[in-house]
Design an enzyme around this catalytic site. Sequence first.
Site, short mmCIF file in Angstrom:
data_model
loop_
_atom_site.label_atom_id
_atom_site.label_comp_id
_atom_site.label_asym_id
_atom_site.label_seq_id
_atom_site.Cartn_x
_atom_site.Cartn_y
_atom_site.Cartn_z
N SER A 1 -11.64 5.61 -8.31
CA SER A 1 -11.29 4.34 -7.67
C SER A 1 -11.92 4.33 -6.29
CB SER A 1 -9.77 4.23 -7.53
OG SER A 1 -9.45 3.29 -6.51
N HIS B 1 -13.73 2.59 -11.24
CA HIS B 1 -12.47 1.86 -11.37
C HIS B 1 -12.33 0.93 -10.16
CE1 HIS B 1 -8.11 1.63 -12.52
NE2 HIS B 1 -7.91 1.53 -11.21
N ASP C 1 -10.17 -1.66 -8.13
CA ASP C 1 -8.80 -2.12 -7.90
C ASP C 1 -8.82 -3.48 -7.22
OD1 ASP C 1 -7.04 -0.01 -8.85
OD2 ASP C 1 -8.04 1.25 -7.35
N MET D 1 -7.01 -6.72 -5.98
CA MET D 1 -5.65 -7.06 -5.51
C MET D 1 -5.63 -8.46 -4.92
SD MET D 1 -4.69 -3.54 -3.62
CE MET D 1 -4.67 -2.00 -4.53
N HIS E 1 -9.18 -3.19 -12.66
CA HIS E 1 -7.73 -3.11 -12.72
C HIS E 1 -7.21 -4.28 -11.89
CE1 HIS E 1 -3.94 -0.69 -11.26
NE2 HIS E 1 -3.63 -1.78 -11.95
N MET F 1 -4.68 -6.30 -10.21
CA MET F 1 -3.33 -6.40 -9.65
C MET F 1 -3.21 -7.82 -9.11
SD MET F 1 -3.32 -2.59 -8.09
CE MET F 1 -5.08 -2.45 -8.36
N MET G 1 0.71 3.42 -14.79
CA MET G 1 0.71 3.62 -13.33
C MET G 1 1.64 4.79 -12.99
SD MET G 1 -1.39 1.44 -12.17
CE MET G 1 -1.19 1.96 -10.47
N GLY H 1 -0.81 -0.95 -5.28
CA GLY H 1 -1.01 -1.64 -4.00
C GLY H 1 -1.79 -0.82 -3.00
N PHE H 2 -1.67 0.50 -3.08
CA PHE H 2 -2.29 1.36 -2.07
C PHE H 2 -2.77 2.66 -2.69
CE2 PHE H 2 0.99 -1.28 -0.24
CZ PHE H 2 0.30 -1.92 0.78
N GLY H 3 -3.84 3.19 -2.11
CA GLY H 3 -4.28 4.54 -2.48
C GLY H 3 -3.48 5.57 -1.69
N GLY H 4 -3.63 6.81 -2.08
CA GLY H 4 -3.07 7.91 -1.30
C GLY H 4 -1.57 8.12 -1.44
N ASP I 1 -3.01 6.38 -13.51
CA ASP I 1 -3.55 5.89 -12.23
C ASP I 1 -2.53 6.10 -11.12
OD1 ASP I 1 -4.79 4.54 -10.17
OD2 ASP I 1 -4.81 2.58 -11.19
N GLY I 2 -2.92 6.94 -10.15
CA GLY I 2 -2.11 7.11 -8.95
C GLY I 2 -1.73 8.55 -8.70
N GLY I 3 -2.21 9.07 -7.58
CA GLY I 3 -1.83 10.43 -7.19
C GLY I 3 -2.46 11.52 -8.04
N GLY J 1 -8.60 8.40 -6.88
CA GLY J 1 -8.98 7.73 -5.64
C GLY J 1 -9.12 8.72 -4.52
N SER J 2 -8.06 8.87 -3.74
CA SER J 2 -8.18 9.66 -2.51
C SER J 2 -8.58 11.11 -2.75
CB SER J 2 -6.89 9.58 -1.70
OG SER J 2 -5.78 9.77 -2.52
C1 DX5 Z 1 -3.18 1.74 -6.72
C2 DX5 Z 1 -4.48 1.75 -7.46
C3 DX5 Z 1 -5.05 3.10 -7.70
C4 DX5 Z 1 -5.24 3.92 -6.48
C5 DX5 Z 1 -5.62 5.32 -6.82
O1 DX5 Z 1 -2.75 0.43 -6.59
O2 DX5 Z 1 -4.34 1.14 -8.72
O3 DX5 Z 1 -6.24 3.00 -8.49
O4 DX5 Z 1 -6.16 3.37 -5.59
O5 DX5 Z 1 -5.68 6.02 -5.63
P1 DX5 Z 1 -5.04 7.47 -5.48
O6 DX5 Z 1 -5.79 8.35 -6.45
O7 DX5 Z 1 -5.30 7.80 -4.06
O8 DX5 Z 1 -3.60 7.38 -5.80
ZN ZN Z 2 -6.09 1.25 -10.17
#
Ligand code: DX5
Ligand code: ZN
Length: 230
Positions: free
Chosen positions: A15, A40, A42, A44, A73, A75, A144, A149-152, A182-184, A204-205
Site C-alpha cells: 500500500s 494496493h 487506498d 478514501m 481498495h 473506502m 481488515m 482510514g490510516f496506515g501505521g 490489510d492492516g498492521g 504499508g508502513s
Molecule cells: C488502511 C488501509 C491499509 C493501510 C495499510 O485504511 O486500508 O491499506 O494503509 O497500512 P499498514 O500496513 O501501515 O497498516
Molecule cells: Zn487498504
Amino acid sequence: MTTPAVPRKIQISPSVLTADYARLGEICVELEQGGADLIHWDVMDGNFVPNLSFGADVIASIRPLLTIPFESHLMVNEPTWILDAMIDAGCSTVMVHAEACRHLHRTLGRIRELGATPAVVINPATPLEAIVEVLDLVGLVLIMSVNPGFGGQSYISAVENKTRRLRDIIIERGLDIDIEIDGGIAPSTIAEAASAGANRFVVGSAMFRDPNGFEHATNELRALASAASA
Ligand code: DX5
Ligand code: ZN
C-alpha cells in the site's frame, strides 16, 4: 465432507498510502523492482473514513510506469459512481466495503460487468455473515485487520478467527477466492495471518520502515508467509 485445500499463491501487495507523494511514481517503480506482486491503492472519500487520499487520476498517471496489476481498495460510501473511473485507471481488482454498499450484490456484479475482478471488504467489527451470500460473485475477500482510514496502526489478531472460518467455507464450497488481509502486516504478524488462511498481504508502513529496502522487506515477508501457510 471437505475437499483438500489447494495452496494459493502467496502475494505481497504494498500500500502506498504512507509513501512520499512527491515521489509516488518512482516509489511504485521501486516496489515493482523489489518484487511486489501488485500495488494496493487506498482510495478514501473523507466520509466512509475520516481521511482523504487520492483518486483515479493519480492512479492512471502511474499505470504506464509499471506492469504488475493494480488493486483499488475503495473506502468510499456507495462507490458505484467511481467504479468506471477506477477500472479505466487500470485497476484489475476493485474492492468495495460491505459496510459501504446498500446493494452489495449489485455493486459487485457491476464491477464484473466492467471487466474487473470484484472483491468485498469487511471491517474488524463486521461478521463474516455479512458476505457469505455474495461469495459466488467475488474473486477475493479482503479482511481488515485494522479499522480503515490510516496506515501505521496495530494489527488486530481477533480477525484471524473469521479468516479461518472464511477459508473453511471457501474450501467446503470449492470456490476460487483469494483471502487478503490489510492492516498492521509486518514480519511480526504475517505468519499468524498466513496460518489463519490469508494468501495475499497488504503491506504499508512495514514496507517503508525496512532499512534494507523494498526487496529485502518483500522477500522476508513472502518467506515468512510461505513457511506459515505450508
Ligand atoms: C488502511 C488501509 C491499509 C493501510 C495499510 O485504511 O486500508 O491499506 O494503509 O497500512 P499498514 O500496513 O501501515 O497498516
Ligand atoms: Zn487498504
